[in-house]
Design an enzyme around this catalytic site. Structure first.
Site, PDB file in Angstrom:
ATOM      1  N   PRO A   2       3.343 -15.818 -34.458  1.00 44.96           N
ATOM      2  CA  PRO A   2       2.380 -14.867 -33.883  1.00 44.96           C
ATOM      3  C   PRO A   2       0.951 -15.291 -34.207  1.00 44.96           C
ATOM      4  O   PRO A   2       0.638 -15.642 -35.339  1.00 44.96           O
ATOM      5  CB  PRO A   2       2.736 -13.554 -34.588  1.00 44.96           C
ATOM      6  CG  PRO A   2       4.162 -13.714 -34.985  1.00 44.96           C
ATOM      7  CD  PRO A   2       4.317 -15.165 -35.326  1.00 44.96           C
ATOM      8  N   GLU A   3       0.118 -15.288 -33.174  1.00 41.30           N
ATOM      9  CA  GLU A   3      -1.274 -15.662 -33.351  1.00 41.30           C
ATOM     10  C   GLU A   3      -2.135 -14.395 -33.241  1.00 41.30           C
ATOM     11  O   GLU A   3      -1.615 -13.281 -33.240  1.00 41.30           O
ATOM     12  CB  GLU A   3      -1.654 -16.715 -32.310  1.00 41.30           C
ATOM     13  CG  GLU A   3      -0.778 -17.977 -32.414  1.00 41.30           C
ATOM     14  CD  GLU A   3      -1.093 -19.018 -31.357  1.00 41.30           C
ATOM     15  OE1 GLU A   3      -2.265 -19.126 -30.949  1.00 41.30           O
ATOM     16  OE2 GLU A   3      -0.166 -19.736 -30.911  1.00 41.30           O
TER      17      GLU A   3
END
Length: 278
Positions: A2-3
């Site tokens: 996840p960014e």
């Protein structure tokens, strides 16, 4: 992993349900998921109320009323989701699932589960001494949504490594990973292999704006769900349907119809258009 858009989406979907609620206890079901020498059991004694849910780079932060413990002032729980970490809110008490690593028990039998199939993610306290004794936090830079253009250009310009490598380094610019580096560089028409020092002032300005545009658009679509990522409600994001280059090796460029190519930059698979990106 996840960014920034995915973590920001979790923040926004979690906050309405947990803000103002007291943390009654933390249950750790996997020892490596708690990455702090301080004992999390102190939460059950203090029962701090969550003041707000926030984010720093790719870290999700649950801020509560500060309290003193073992010579520290503790004011938040920090979750690093890493590759497969997920946070879910449940309005009613629920049994742990196969990949549940940490359970936050809130008042009224509500819970927040930290699930992590690969066990790379972790939780720890954020304290008044984190800037001294937590190396990751100490080095964590601002993200592009926090930066002004001149700040971004100052920390990026002149570096001798590839521009993609620079964008992936969390101590230079935080929050960007493989997906959004590729998408932003395509939108800015900049080849990922180019040295950051080779970019002109106009290219730097354009890249800064394109990164912000890509991140904000992804947040609007609740992030990208490729495999593990879900919102705090368990919903998938949909920005993966908007990808221009990521995961599209060998397919036609949406702009010029050239075939997109794959290479390795900074040890990461990188997709780009050899015609549009110079």
């Amino acid at each position: 992993m996840p960014e920034l858009p995915e973590v920001e989406t979790v923040v926004r979907t979690l906050a309405p349900d947990v803000t103002g609620k007291k943390i009654c206890s933390l249950i750790c079901l996997n020892s490596s998921s708690w990455a702090d020498e301080l004992d999390y059991k102190c939460l059950a004694k203090i029962r701090p109320a969550i003041r707000r849910v926030g984010r720093k780079g790719k870290l999700l932060l649950l801020y509560f009323e500060p309290f003193s413990y073992a010579g520290y002032e503790i004011f938040a729980l920090a979750f690093h989701l890493k590759m497969s970490g997920r946070l879910f809110y449940y309005a009613n008490q629920k049994e742990a699932e196969k990949h549940t690593r940490i359970i936050l028990e809130l008042e009224n039998k509500e819970t927040v589960f930290f699930d992590d199939a690969r066990k790379f993610g972790y939780c720890r306290f954020l304290t008044n001494k984190s800037a001294e004794n937590w190396n990751f936090w100490k080095k964590l830079a601002k993200d592009p949504l926090e930066m002004q253009a001149d700040e971004f250009i100052e920390v990026v310009a002149g570096r001798k490594t590839s521009i993609k490598s620079v964008l992936l380094q969390q101590d230079i610019v935080s929050g960007i990973g493989n997906i959004y580096a590729d998408e932003s560089l395509f939108l800015a028409r900049i080849a990922p292999q180019r040295k950051a020092s080779s970019l002109s002032a106009n290219e730097m300005q354009r890249l800064y704006q394109c990164i912000r545009d890509v991140l904000e658009e992804s947040i609007a679509f609740c992030g990208s769900s490729i495999k593990d990522y879900r919102t705090a409600k368990g919903d998938v994001g949909s920005f993966q349907n908007k990808f221009k280059v990521y995961g599209r090796e060998g397919k036609k460029c949406f702009v010029c119809n050239s075939l997109l190519k794959k290479t390795i930059v900074a040890g990461r698979t990188t997709i780009f258009c050899p015609c549009c990106q110079k």
